[in-house]
Design a protein around this motif. Structure first.
Motif, mmCIF file in Angstrom:
data_model
loop_
_atom_site.group_PDB
_atom_site.id
_atom_site.type_symbol
_atom_site.label_atom_id
_atom_site.label_comp_id
_atom_site.label_asym_id
_atom_site.label_seq_id
_atom_site.Cartn_x
_atom_site.Cartn_y
_atom_site.Cartn_z
ATOM 1 N N UNK A 343 0.791 -1.231 0.000
ATOM 2 C CA UNK A 343 0.000 0.000 0.000
ATOM 3 C C UNK A 343 0.821 1.279 0.000
ATOM 4 N N UNK A 344 2.154 1.183 0.178
ATOM 5 C CA UNK A 344 3.018 2.362 0.188
ATOM 6 C C UNK A 344 4.273 2.049 -0.609
ATOM 7 N N UNK A 345 4.986 3.094 -1.017
ATOM 8 C CA UNK A 345 6.217 2.818 -1.762
ATOM 9 C C UNK A 345 7.382 2.457 -0.851
ATOM 10 N N UNK A 346 7.211 2.641 0.469
ATOM 11 C CA UNK A 346 8.217 2.196 1.413
ATOM 12 C C UNK A 346 9.422 3.079 1.540
ATOM 13 N N UNK A 347 9.349 4.299 1.036
ATOM 14 C CA UNK A 347 10.498 5.203 1.144
ATOM 15 C C UNK A 347 10.551 5.897 2.504
ATOM 16 N N UNK A 348 9.443 5.905 3.206
ATOM 17 C CA UNK A 348 9.404 6.501 4.542
ATOM 18 C C UNK A 348 8.210 5.943 5.298
ATOM 19 N N UNK A 349 8.241 6.125 6.611
ATOM 20 C CA UNK A 349 7.093 5.817 7.460
ATOM 21 C C UNK A 349 7.095 6.832 8.586
ATOM 22 N N UNK A 350 5.966 7.529 8.761
ATOM 23 C CA UNK A 350 5.955 8.614 9.721
ATOM 24 C C UNK A 350 6.975 9.661 9.332
ATOM 25 N N UNK A 351 7.871 9.983 10.261
ATOM 26 C CA UNK A 351 8.905 10.990 10.003
ATOM 27 C C UNK A 351 10.234 10.385 9.557
ATOM 28 N N UNK A 352 10.310 9.071 9.475
ATOM 29 C CA UNK A 352 11.587 8.404 9.224
ATOM 30 C C UNK A 352 11.701 8.003 7.757
ATOM 31 N N UNK A 353 12.810 8.399 7.147
ATOM 32 C CA UNK A 353 13.069 8.085 5.748
ATOM 33 C C UNK A 353 14.013 6.889 5.642
ATOM 34 N N UNK A 354 13.809 6.077 4.593
ATOM 35 C CA UNK A 354 14.576 4.850 4.431
ATOM 36 C C UNK A 354 15.475 4.843 3.203
ATOM 37 N N UNK A 355 15.556 5.957 2.505
ATOM 38 C CA UNK A 355 16.559 6.103 1.461
ATOM 39 C C UNK A 355 16.232 5.459 0.132
ATOM 40 N N UNK A 356 15.124 4.751 0.028
ATOM 41 C CA UNK A 356 14.760 4.111 -1.233
ATOM 42 C C UNK A 356 13.298 3.691 -1.168
#
Length: 644
Positions: A343-356
């Motif tokens: 359901x999401x592209x997975x690049x972030x969740x809440x305020x935290x970014x995951x870089x991809x």
């Protein structure tokens, strides 16, 4: 068991429990592939497939128009409606784990679960595996899965004789049930965010503590009547305020909510009240005893920040590893919320970014190759035992076992002055403890958001405001001089005493950013990350269940009592310059119900039963409260890839 409900094309009261476990199904994140024209490439047919007891399951089959070759079957069974009837087609991402499956060519099969929507029979919430397996007409979710596959193989032309299945949340559980006594043609299963035990760690309870807000919001949604079950739901419940904390604080004890707000019309709520402990009602629903001889290929998917079903995938994976030597099971965990890999592209969740875009990586490099290899013999799957995303460093890793061999337990001890250290406490005093007072009338809020349903971001949310409360104990390390990576399960080991006879103990593991951490931009909004307190992991233990979930025992006021519980697995790097923090408190409301802090049946508590209590958390030589952290001491992954 909760009694059965018939659900067909008439006005019906939807069985509430099942929907609590379902993926909320928000709009799927949009990308160019959503424009894929399924109707141009697939033909649709609908069937009523007979089961061994004569009941028929409503099933939609989508076959590629290209008949020049045979295709494998990809099965999805759900109690949440297949979403499209007659000439309608569901959205692309409701048909398969990604649009790549449709482009590659699969026979897509969607089925309404027994007793739901257009399928016949009776619906049972978490129908247990049948005891009488010698009875040729005895049924359960496993036999329905088997009978469906058997019918499809003999009646759907152009199949290659191989079947795969998948699903998220409740459909993930149906996938797990299909793995039990599996059909010989079932060669690949991907259970995703499946619950395994609804009292110990999934959906309704965590270690016996009741997830109030989540249950209530889904009960409201689930109890609406429908003239036709394919139409939209009736008007949602009116809380009278956007602030769930205020609503539930004024709502009264849990025991009164069904009558007060549902008019007593939700049987599932009464089942909670009638089964407050881990009795046969709950044990009959547990999937783990049936995870034996699972020999076909399994891709077990979870999210590090799944508020609903993280225990389920981890426990299912562990059970297969324990009971089936030489199994072909792979664990996949990414930085996702419940179902976020779809359901999401997975690049972030809440305020935290995951870089991809971690969801895209998973879809293209993990789940699609898994099914392509097992069902078509294409590509080089060559699976690792675990494919896991490391938060903090934002890297994918592949390990030949989980937890990794290089993980070694190091104890992180509570110290005087709110400090944390890997050194053992030196204080021998009997008064080496920290005290807080928990008042059920002023519980610790679980989130700073003004919401009436829990949502998902609270599992990674900033804890700065909570850390200032006097009823929250906060411990932190000095600034880290080097990276510390944890990989595996975390054990909280507390020594406590209280003035009450019961209590809840929440333990949170937190990554504290440096004061000069740069701001980030999330959805066009700047977030100040200086001294940000990122929630990495959290769990609760209802103290009366500390020795047995089935046989609760009171605490003895004033007596030091050991309480240990699992915070479950994490894979996170606390970066150099950060700090590690632990918070301890005794309420987290209204995500969890309030504990009256008296030994009693909490569901039947009245307002006068809720008492203020003092809690002491010890940190002495004799009683060293600590966390057991699985610290990664070397890099033994098969491959490590930085975020693309």
């Amino acid at each position: 068991m909760i009694q059965i409900y018939r659900v067909l094309n008439k006005v019906a009261l939807w069985p509430a429990v099942v929907l609590v476990m379902l993926l909320a199904q928000p709009p799927v994140y949009a990308d160019a592939n959503e424009n894929y024209d399924v109707k141009a490439h697939y033909d649709k047919a609908e069937y009523s497939i007979p089961m061994r007891d004569g009941k028929k399951m409503f099933t939609a089959v989508y076959r590629p128009k290209d008949r020049s070759k045979d295709y494998p079957i990809l099965l999805f069974r759900t109690p949440y409606s297949i979403k499209a009837y007659g000439d309608d087609f569901p959205p692309v991402m409701r048909m398969a784990p990604s649009v790549d499956f449709l482009k590659s060519g699969y026979i897509i099969v969607l089925q309404d679960l027994r007793g739901t929507y257009k399928s016949e029979g009776d619906f049972k919430v978490i129908r247990s595996i049948r005891d009488n397996k010698d009875d040729p007409v005895a049924i359960d979710a496993s036999t329905d899965n088997y009978d469906t596959i058997e019918w499809l193989l003999h009646n759907i032309e152009g199949n290659n004789g191989k079947v795969g299945q998948w699903g998220i949340s409740y459909p993930g559980w149906t996938t797990v049930m299909g793995m039990v006594d599996a059909h010989p043609a079932l060669v690949a299963s991907s259970p995703q965010a499946s619950p395994s035990d609804m009292f110990v760690g999934d959906d309704w309870h965590h270690n016996g503590a009741f997830r109030l807000m989540y249950s209530f919001s889904w009960m409201n949604f689930a109890a609406r009547k429908r003239d036709d079950l394919t139409t939209e739901l009736a008007k949602p419940f009116d809380y009278g305020t956007p602030w769930g904390y205020e609503f539930f604080l004024n709502a009264g004890p849990t025991s009164e909510l069904n009558e007060k707000y549902f008019g007593g019309a939700i049987p599932a709520w009464n089942d909670f009240i009638d089964h407050p402990n881990y009795d046969k009602f709950w044990k009959d629903q547990v999937a783990l005893p049936h995870m034996k001889n699972i020999n076909h290929s399994i891709l077990n998917v979870a999210g590090w920040f799944d508020a609903e079903d993280f225990y389920g995938p981890i426990s299912i994976y562990n059970e297969i590893e324990k009971t089936t030597p030489g199994n072909k099971s792979t664990l996949v965990v990414g930085p996702w919320r419940h179902g976020g890999w779809l359901t999401m592209d997975g690049s972030y969740l809440g305020d935290i970014q995951f870089g991809s875009k971690t969801s895209e990586y998973y879809q293209k490099n993990i789940v699609f190759p898994f099914f392509e290899y097992n069902l078509k013999g294409k590509g080089d799957w060559n699976p690792a035992e675990a494919i896991v995303f490391e938060t903090g460093n934002n890297e994918w890793h592949r390990f030949d076992q989980w937890p990794p061999k290089a993980s070694k337990v190091k104890n992180l001890y509570f110290q005087e002055g709110g400090k944390l250290s890997f050194n053992k406490p030196a204080d021998k005093s009997k008064k080496a403890f920290d005290k807080y007072v928990n008042d059920p009338a002023k519980p610790v809020p679980f989130s700073t958001e003004i919401i009436t349903a829990p949502g998902h971001d609270w599992m990674i949310e900033d804890q700065r405001q909570v850390s200032t409360r006097p009823d929250v104990l906060t411990y932190r390390t000095d600034v880290l001089e080097e990276d510390i990576t944890i990989a595996g399960p975390i054990l909280a080991s507390l020594f406590v005493s209280t003035t009450g006879t019961d209590a809840d103990y929440f333990v949170k593991l937190i990554d504290v950013y440096p004061g000069d951490a740069p701001d980030v931009e999330i959805e066009h909004q700047k977030v100040k990350m200086g001294d940000y307190q990122m929630l990495v992991g959290v769990e609760v233990m209802r103290a009366k269940y500390r020795e047995s979930m089935s046989d609760p025992k009171p605490l003895k006021p004033g007596k030091v009592t050991p309480i240990s519980f699992n915070i479950w697995d994490k894979f996170h790097t606390f970066k150099k310059g950060h700090r590690i923090m632990v918070q301890v408190h005794s309420s987290w409301f209204p995500a969890y119900d309030r504990n009256p802090q008296q030994f009693m049946d909490i569901y039947r508590a009245t307002e006068k039963d809720f008492k203020t209590a003092e809690h002491d958390i010890y940190r002495s030589v004799q009683f060293p409260s600590h966390l057991e952290l699985p610290v990664l001491t070397g890099n033994q992954d098969v491959t490590a890839s930085a975020a693309q």
